[in-house]
Design an enzyme around this catalytic site. Sequence first.
Site, PDB file in Angstrom:
ATOM      1  N   SER A 129       0.916  -1.278  -0.042  1.00  0.00           N
ATOM      2  CA  SER A 129      -0.079   0.229   0.041  1.00  0.00           C
ATOM      3  C   SER A 129       0.807   1.236  -0.142  1.00  0.00           C
ATOM      4  O   SER A 129       1.884   1.383   0.454  1.00  0.00           O
ATOM      5  CB  SER A 129      -0.952  -0.001   1.227  1.00  0.00           C
ATOM      6  OG  SER A 129      -0.824   1.291   1.814  1.00  0.00           O
ATOM      7  N   THR A 130       0.410   2.272  -0.702  1.00  0.00           N
ATOM      8  CA  THR A 130       1.073   3.475  -0.669  1.00  0.00           C
ATOM      9  C   THR A 130       0.044   4.398  -0.180  1.00  0.00           C
ATOM     10  O   THR A 130      -0.939   4.888  -0.967  1.00  0.00           O
ATOM     11  CB  THR A 130       1.453   4.062  -2.046  1.00  0.00           C
ATOM     12  OG1 THR A 130       0.719   3.917  -3.054  1.00  0.00           O
ATOM     13  CG2 THR A 130       2.944   3.457  -2.480  1.00  0.00           C
ATOM     14  N   GLY A 131       0.139   4.800   1.101  1.00  0.00           N
ATOM     15  CA  GLY A 131      -0.714   5.817   1.625  1.00  0.00           C
ATOM     16  C   GLY A 131      -0.272   7.201   1.680  1.00  0.00           C
ATOM     17  O   GLY A 131       0.823   7.541   0.839  1.00  0.00           O
ATOM     18  N   SER A 173       2.368   6.732   4.699  1.00  0.00           N
ATOM     19  CA  SER A 173       3.406   5.508   4.646  1.00  0.00           C
ATOM     20  C   SER A 173       3.318   4.749   3.337  1.00  0.00           C
ATOM     21  O   SER A 173       2.456   4.839   2.704  1.00  0.00           O
ATOM     22  CB  SER A 173       3.258   4.752   5.794  1.00  0.00           C
ATOM     23  OG  SER A 173       1.913   4.134   5.609  1.00  0.00           O
ATOM     24  N   VAL A 174       4.439   3.918   3.371  1.00  0.00           N
ATOM     25  CA  VAL A 174       4.370   2.948   2.144  1.00  0.00           C
ATOM     26  C   VAL A 174       4.326   1.670   2.798  1.00  0.00           C
ATOM     27  O   VAL A 174       5.609   1.662   3.828  1.00  0.00           O
ATOM     28  CB  VAL A 174       5.664   3.303   1.196  1.00  0.00           C
ATOM     29  CG1 VAL A 174       5.485   2.070   0.031  1.00  0.00           C
ATOM     30  CG2 VAL A 174       5.626   4.560   0.635  1.00  0.00           C
ATOM     31  N   VAL A 175       3.499   0.743   2.678  1.00  0.00           N
ATOM     32  CA  VAL A 175       3.760  -0.582   3.183  1.00  0.00           C
ATOM     33  C   VAL A 175       4.191  -1.782   2.242  1.00  0.00           C
ATOM     34  O   VAL A 175       3.912  -1.829   1.298  1.00  0.00           O
ATOM     35  CB  VAL A 175       2.527  -1.042   4.003  1.00  0.00           C
ATOM     36  CG1 VAL A 175       2.634  -2.478   4.573  1.00  0.00           C
ATOM     37  CG2 VAL A 175       1.947   0.229   4.881  1.00  0.00           C
ATOM     38  N   ASP A 210      -8.179   7.174  14.394  1.00  0.00           N
ATOM     39  CA  ASP A 210      -8.330   7.104  12.817  1.00  0.00           C
ATOM     40  C   ASP A 210      -8.977   5.702  12.662  1.00  0.00           C
ATOM     41  O   ASP A 210      -8.526   5.122  11.825  1.00  0.00           O
ATOM     42  CB  ASP A 210      -7.060   7.109  12.157  1.00  0.00           C
ATOM     43  CG  ASP A 210      -7.181   7.096  10.707  1.00  0.00           C
ATOM     44  OD1 ASP A 210      -8.249   7.560  10.005  1.00  0.00           O
ATOM     45  OD2 ASP A 210      -6.090   7.080   9.750  1.00  0.00           O
TER      46      ASP A 210
HETATM   47  P1  ADP Z   1      -1.766   4.377   6.369  1.00  0.00           P
HETATM   48  O1  ADP Z   1      -1.185   5.331   7.453  1.00  0.00           O
HETATM   49  O2  ADP Z   1      -0.933   4.442   5.077  1.00  0.00           O
HETATM   50  O3  ADP Z   1      -3.037   4.014   6.160  1.00  0.00           O
HETATM   51  P2  ADP Z   1      -1.737   1.543   7.242  1.00  0.00           P
HETATM   52  O4  ADP Z   1      -1.072   1.083   8.641  1.00  0.00           O
HETATM   53  O5  ADP Z   1      -3.171   1.716   7.479  1.00  0.00           O
HETATM   54  O6  ADP Z   1      -0.991   3.096   6.858  1.00  0.00           O
HETATM   55  O7  ADP Z   1      -1.233   0.628   6.244  1.00  0.00           O
HETATM   56  C1  ADP Z   1      -1.903   0.738   4.742  1.00  0.00           C
HETATM   57  C2  ADP Z   1      -2.350  -0.572   4.368  1.00  0.00           C
HETATM   58  O8  ADP Z   1      -1.285  -1.562   4.318  1.00  0.00           O
HETATM   59  C3  ADP Z   1      -3.396  -1.098   5.127  1.00  0.00           C
HETATM   60  O9  ADP Z   1      -4.565  -0.627   4.728  1.00  0.00           O
HETATM   61  C4  ADP Z   1      -3.265  -2.691   4.893  1.00  0.00           C
HETATM   62  O10 ADP Z   1      -3.960  -3.153   3.773  1.00  0.00           O
HETATM   63  C5  ADP Z   1      -1.851  -2.714   4.844  1.00  0.00           C
HETATM   64  N1  ADP Z   1      -1.147  -3.198   5.957  1.00  0.00           N
HETATM   65  C6  ADP Z   1      -0.583  -2.494   7.078  1.00  0.00           C
HETATM   66  N2  ADP Z   1       0.001  -2.997   8.007  1.00  0.00           N
HETATM   67  C7  ADP Z   1      -0.202  -4.274   7.649  1.00  0.00           C
HETATM   68  C8  ADP Z   1      -0.002  -5.758   8.239  1.00  0.00           C
HETATM   69  N3  ADP Z   1       0.525  -5.649   9.599  1.00  0.00           N
HETATM   70  N4  ADP Z   1      -0.309  -6.763   7.695  1.00  0.00           N
HETATM   71  C9  ADP Z   1      -1.073  -6.787   6.493  1.00  0.00           C
HETATM   72  N5  ADP Z   1      -1.432  -5.440   5.924  1.00  0.00           N
HETATM   73  C10 ADP Z   1      -1.001  -4.637   6.634  1.00  0.00           C
HETATM   74 MG    MG Z   2      -4.553   3.274   7.311  1.00  0.00          MG
END
Ligand code: ADP
Ligand code: MG
Length: 508
Positions: free
Chosen positions: A248-250, A253-255, A391
């Site tokens: 995910s790229t929010g 953050s980028v995950v 949030d």
């Molecule tokens: P943001 O602040 O960018 O919303 P998040 O922590 O919500 O960051 O993470 C963004 C997305 O990444 C989440 O909606 C989820 O789909 C995925 N994600 C984040 N953490 C995890 C995790 N521990 N396991 C699986 N997916 C995750």
């Molecule tokens: Mg989020």
Amino acid sequence: MDPSGVAEQTQESPWGSVGPAAPACSLTEVMSEQLARQLDEEDAFPALSDPAVDPLRSEEAPDTASDLMLAQMLQMQFDREFDDQLRREEKKFNGDSKVSISFENYRMVHPYEDSDSSEDEVDWQDTRLDPYRADKPQTTPRRGFSGKGKNITTKHDEDTCGRKNTARMDNFAPEVHVGDGLGMDLKLSNQVFNSLKQHCYSEQRRSARLHEKKEHSTAEQAVDPRTRLLMYKMVNAGVLENINGCISTGKESVVFHADGGSLEEQPVPEEVVLKVFKTTLNEFKNRDRYIKDDYRFKDRFSKLNPRKVIRLWAEKEMHNLSRMKKAGIPCPDVVLLKKHILVMSFIGKEHVPAPKLKDVMLGSEEMKEAYQQVLQLMQKLYQDCSLVHADLSEYNMLWHQGKVWLIDVSQSVEPTHPHGLEFLFRDCRNVSTFFQKRGVSEAMSVYDLFNTVTGLNIPVGAEDEALFMTEIVALEKRNEDHIQKRGKKTFLVTSEDGGPPLEPDSDD
Ligand code: ADP
Ligand code: MG
């Protein structure tokens, strides 16, 4: 030598052909006063045949003596002097500074006209590439005009100047399409040319800025080089086996998904995520209030530079997750925190992340179950962890193995945060709205949910949000005063738990 023969001959001279020489005469004649007067009256130095060579002395170019021409020439002289002075001032103004301010726009003499006056000026505005300049016959001679008599053409001539300006458009940036102005015999006035030039410069600057921004944002899509290095280091150290794709790229953050290795002999979960907090600050600016008023971070926040503030977000998420884990709330396990990168366990299976509550298709029973779980989670979070998610919504709750998992807690605050209860109210609204929309009849109203989660007893009455909010804000205020009195701000982030949950202040 036959003097009379010479007298008849028209002399050739590099300055032009000279007319017949004065008739030869004897010494006595020369000495005669009468002859002297006669000679005086006669033109002993006849005009050069080509008036263009030295028009100022030419009898055949009476127009050169015209008031207009003289005025223009004087004006040019004056303008040049003005420009010289301007250049001196520019030099003095800029000194040795690396960033200099150009006085170009204040110059009186059109750069083209000035282009051959000195080396400096060529440097000042490079006209060497001017295609028109190479075309010698079309340029105006240095003295400022060509032609003779009524056909004289000065460098101020509108057509000539206009054509020159058209040609000079070729010097605009390559991306500026100037068209075939010369082919169409387009004549641009100085004013039009200067505005076009100005426009091109500002366009160039604008597009450079845009380009830079785009580059920046694409780089962010992945990560910046520093972050990449940090990530490589984690792989090198064996903490991670492999970094796979981006989940995910929010905004903040980028995950990334990664395969776990081992950390100090301890195995790292098989699948992990790297939450990389973005090091660009714009997105975080409006989130300051989540952290700068959080007394756990307050002292540090004020002392840190913005880049380090980003690390606080990662750190905050880590601390909050640990608290939640202790309270038995389903959430990712923290593996490692490295600057602005948080490594935690992956919620999902075989590279497929668990769906968000908003995306998962649940039957009505399961949805009801999910609601009950969320209600409990919220209570635990508030009561046991002393945290308000801040949030909380169907976007930050994952459905995995028949359970609701909470994620994304970097912005979570303690209920005693000056706006903590307002954040909680917002969370409650998201939750009630979502479950009500999904047809969960048990889903409480936002007011009841708020009271249930907090254990507070704010009168719901006519379900007037404004009234309810007033109560909440008053509570926050009382709590803030209470904290001030007790000096609770010294409460440390490393403290094992979050302290007592907020209660209606009995002191007041
Ligand atoms: P943001 O602040 O960018 O919303 P998040 O922590 O919500 O960051 O993470 C963004 C997305 O990444 C989440 O909606 C989820 O789909 C995925 N994600 C984040 N953490 C995890 C995790 N521990 N396991 C699986 N997916 C995750
Ligand atoms: Mg989020």
